[in-house]
Write an enzyme that holds these catalytic residues in place. Structure first.
Site, PDB file in Angstrom:
ATOM      1  N   TYR A 142      -3.427   8.748  -7.670  1.00  0.00           N
ATOM      2  CA  TYR A 142      -4.051   7.431  -7.760  1.00  0.00           C
ATOM      3  C   TYR A 142      -4.321   7.022  -9.207  1.00  0.00           C
ATOM      4  O   TYR A 142      -4.436   5.845  -9.514  1.00  0.00           O
ATOM      5  CB  TYR A 142      -5.393   7.415  -7.013  1.00  0.00           C
ATOM      6  CG  TYR A 142      -5.301   7.119  -5.542  1.00  0.00           C
ATOM      7  CD1 TYR A 142      -4.510   7.897  -4.695  1.00  0.00           C
ATOM      8  CD2 TYR A 142      -6.020   6.067  -4.984  1.00  0.00           C
ATOM      9  CE1 TYR A 142      -4.451   7.638  -3.339  1.00  0.00           C
ATOM     10  CE2 TYR A 142      -5.965   5.804  -3.628  1.00  0.00           C
ATOM     11  CZ  TYR A 142      -5.180   6.592  -2.815  1.00  0.00           C
ATOM     12  OH  TYR A 142      -5.129   6.322  -1.480  1.00  0.00           O
ATOM     13  N   LYS A 150       0.217  21.206  -1.557  1.00  0.00           N
ATOM     14  CA  LYS A 150       1.663  21.262  -1.303  1.00  0.00           C
ATOM     15  C   LYS A 150       2.265  22.183  -2.362  1.00  0.00           C
ATOM     16  O   LYS A 150       3.174  21.807  -3.121  1.00  0.00           O
ATOM     17  CB  LYS A 150       2.239  19.836  -1.350  1.00  0.00           C
ATOM     18  CG  LYS A 150       3.699  19.709  -0.947  1.00  0.00           C
ATOM     19  CD  LYS A 150       3.978  19.970   0.533  1.00  0.00           C
ATOM     20  CE  LYS A 150       5.475  19.986   0.803  1.00  0.00           C
ATOM     21  NZ  LYS A 150       5.810  20.416   2.180  1.00  0.00           N
ATOM     22  N   ASP A 155       1.563  19.364   5.061  1.00  0.00           N
ATOM     23  CA  ASP A 155       2.337  18.980   6.249  1.00  0.00           C
ATOM     24  C   ASP A 155       1.878  19.762   7.474  1.00  0.00           C
ATOM     25  O   ASP A 155       1.723  19.210   8.564  1.00  0.00           O
ATOM     26  CB  ASP A 155       3.855  19.122   6.002  1.00  0.00           C
ATOM     27  CG  ASP A 155       4.254  20.447   5.400  1.00  0.00           C
ATOM     28  OD1 ASP A 155       3.365  21.224   4.972  1.00  0.00           O
ATOM     29  OD2 ASP A 155       5.468  20.731   5.345  1.00  0.00           O
ATOM     30  N   ASP A 194      -6.695  10.967   1.582  1.00  0.00           N
ATOM     31  CA  ASP A 194      -6.617   9.605   2.124  1.00  0.00           C
ATOM     32  C   ASP A 194      -5.885   9.623   3.463  1.00  0.00           C
ATOM     33  O   ASP A 194      -6.349   9.071   4.461  1.00  0.00           O
ATOM     34  CB  ASP A 194      -5.873   8.706   1.121  1.00  0.00           C
ATOM     35  CG  ASP A 194      -5.737   7.275   1.623  1.00  0.00           C
ATOM     36  OD1 ASP A 194      -6.737   6.727   2.121  1.00  0.00           O
ATOM     37  OD2 ASP A 194      -4.632   6.715   1.521  1.00  0.00           O
ATOM     38  N   ASP A 245      -7.517   9.445   7.659  1.00  0.00           N
ATOM     39  CA  ASP A 245      -7.133   8.420   8.639  1.00  0.00           C
ATOM     40  C   ASP A 245      -6.631   9.103   9.911  1.00  0.00           C
ATOM     41  O   ASP A 245      -6.949   8.695  11.028  1.00  0.00           O
ATOM     42  CB  ASP A 245      -6.026   7.500   8.087  1.00  0.00           C
ATOM     43  CG  ASP A 245      -6.584   6.190   7.522  1.00  0.00           C
ATOM     44  OD1 ASP A 245      -7.694   6.221   6.951  1.00  0.00           O
ATOM     45  OD2 ASP A 245      -5.909   5.154   7.649  1.00  0.00           O
TER      46      ASP A 245
HETATM   47  C1  IPM Z   1      -9.700   4.415   1.395  1.00  0.00           C
HETATM   48  C2  IPM Z   1      -8.793   3.245   1.218  1.00  0.00           C
HETATM   49  C3  IPM Z   1      -8.553   3.054  -0.276  1.00  0.00           C
HETATM   50  C4  IPM Z   1      -7.864   4.288  -0.794  1.00  0.00           C
HETATM   51  C5  IPM Z   1      -7.777   1.782  -0.657  1.00  0.00           C
HETATM   52  C6  IPM Z   1      -8.395   0.531  -0.077  1.00  0.00           C
HETATM   53  C7  IPM Z   1      -7.667   1.665  -2.163  1.00  0.00           C
HETATM   54  O1  IPM Z   1      -7.607   3.426   1.913  1.00  0.00           O
HETATM   55  O2  IPM Z   1     -10.846   4.380   0.901  1.00  0.00           O
HETATM   56  O3  IPM Z   1      -9.316   5.389   2.048  1.00  0.00           O
HETATM   57  O4  IPM Z   1      -6.644   4.424  -0.681  1.00  0.00           O
HETATM   58  O5  IPM Z   1      -8.561   5.158  -1.329  1.00  0.00           O
HETATM   59 MN    MN Z   2      -7.561   5.219   3.173  1.00  0.00          MN
END
Ligand code: IPM
Ligand code: MN
Length: 357
Positions: free
Chosen positions: A141, A188, A221, A245, A249
């Site tokens: 990032y 990884k 993975d 990240d 999710d």
């Molecule tokens: C998160 C979001 C952010 C990230 C985006 C909105 C920049 O997806 O907080 O997980 O990728 O960190």
């Molecule tokens: Mn995210």
């Protein structure tokens, strides 16, 4: 006590869920006799529209002065132009960097009441309790990033330094000590040099400073698979920015909805930044259907981590549990049954909090 909050409602459903968290914090303040002060500031797409900058200096300065920052969400199709000078997300990345918030805590727990909202089998997820530590101010990032002049080549470099790995591993391992005593580091290292550095540093920190914590490494993975196949085997998980990240999710499907998950971003000093894991959900913005519980639970994390108000934080979490136990559901967790709106859900939490006193 006295404490000051900056609210950054942001874009999409951000203002709706932030309003609910604001009300819950106000009720918590009066119930426990604290003086909480709030100010709201523009950030994200709305700040691009107003100031041409997703993180105006005045907003950043207000955040620096606060004890905690509560963020709704940023982004939306309006600001998605790939040729745009700046994006709402850039404001969030700058905020994390400027405040030195290198650790992103993302707890993933399955609420007993919501097990049937998960697409996964009950026996797989009942009792899941994972705490992710995602490194937040380094990695791909924030590495070198460029597009060649002819537009034919682009790069985004994943970088980590030894101190960056040490501090996040230390924070995660200390937390594992207060929980079930297990830490999983995800990388990884079979392919990436940056992961081999991560793995070496993590192994040394664990051997020298945390011999009592049960430590394992898993490739990212494979982790994507294990997280769904055997989530109960994990206690604390530490990983880099991008892997964290993606995995969180994925992990959000364990409790059933992204709408339930809060997160805390912490550094060596205050303020911390507290936000839901979910995004701005522009498709449902302004429709009073978003689930405010993730942001309300993020407000509880703010009390716990920035103000050491553990009783107050637990009171909010209990109020959320009570509301869920009463059967109230927003659309995302209703599994097709009747649902209430954002406002009604927020008011129910406020009422439960006030009734418990
Ligand atoms: C998160 C979001 C952010 C990230 C985006 C909105 C920049 O997806 O907080 O997980 O990728 O960190
Ligand atoms: Mn995210």
């Amino acid at each position: 006590m006295e404490a000051s909050f900056v609210l950054l409602p942001g874009d999409g459903i951000g203002p709706e869920v932030t309003a609910a968290a604001h009300a819950v914090l106000q009720t918590t303040g009066s119930r426990f006799g604290h003086r909480f002060e709030f100010e709201s500031r523009p950030m994200g797409g709305i700040a691009i529209d107003e100031f041409g900058d997703p993180l105006p200096t005045s907003t950043l300065d207000a955040c620096r002065r606060a004890d905690a920052v509560i963020l709704g969400a940023v982004g939306g199709p309006k600001w998605d132009d790939p040729n745009a000078k700046t994006r709402p997300e850039a404001g969030l990345l700058s905020l994390r960097k400027e405040l030195g918030l290198f650790a992103n805590l993302r707890p993933i727990t399955a609420h007993a009441e919501l097990i049937d909202a998960s697409p996964l089998r009950r026996e797989l997820i009942q009792g899941v309790d994972i705490l992710f530590f995602r490194e937040l101010t380094g990695g791909i990032y924030f590495g070198r990033s460029a597009l060649s002049e002819d537009g034919q080549h682009a790069e985004s470099v994943m970088e980590y330094t030894v101190p960056e790995v040490e501090r996040i591993v230390r924070m995660a391992a200390s937390s594992a000590r207060t929980r079930r005593g297990k830490l999983t580091s995800v990388d990884k290292a079979n392919v990436l040099e940056v992961s081999r550095l991560w793995r070496r540093v993590a192994a040394r920190v664990m051997a020298e400073e945390f011999p009592d914590v049960d430590y394992e490494v898993v490739l990212v993975d494979a982790m994507a698979m294990h997280l769904i196949a055997r989530p109960k085997d994990f206690d604390v998980v530490v990983t880099g920015n991008l892997f964290g990240d993606i995995l969180t999710d994925e992990g959000s499907m364990l409790p059933g909805s992204l709408g339930m998950l809060p997160s805390a971003s912490l550094g060596d000093s205050q303020p911390g930044l507290y936000e839901p894991i979910h995004g701005s959900a522009p498709d449902i913005a302004g429709k009073d259907t978003a689930n405010p519980l993730a942001t309300i639970l993020a407000a509880a994390m703010a009390l716990r981590h920035s103000m050491e108000l553990e009783t107050e934080a637990a009171a909010i979490e209990d109020a959320v549990a009570a509301v869920l136990a009463s059967g109230l559901r927003t659309k995302d967790i209703a599994a097709g049954k009747p649902a209430v709106g954002t406002v009604a859900m927020g008011e129910a939490v406020v009422a439960a909090l006030a009734a418990a006193s």
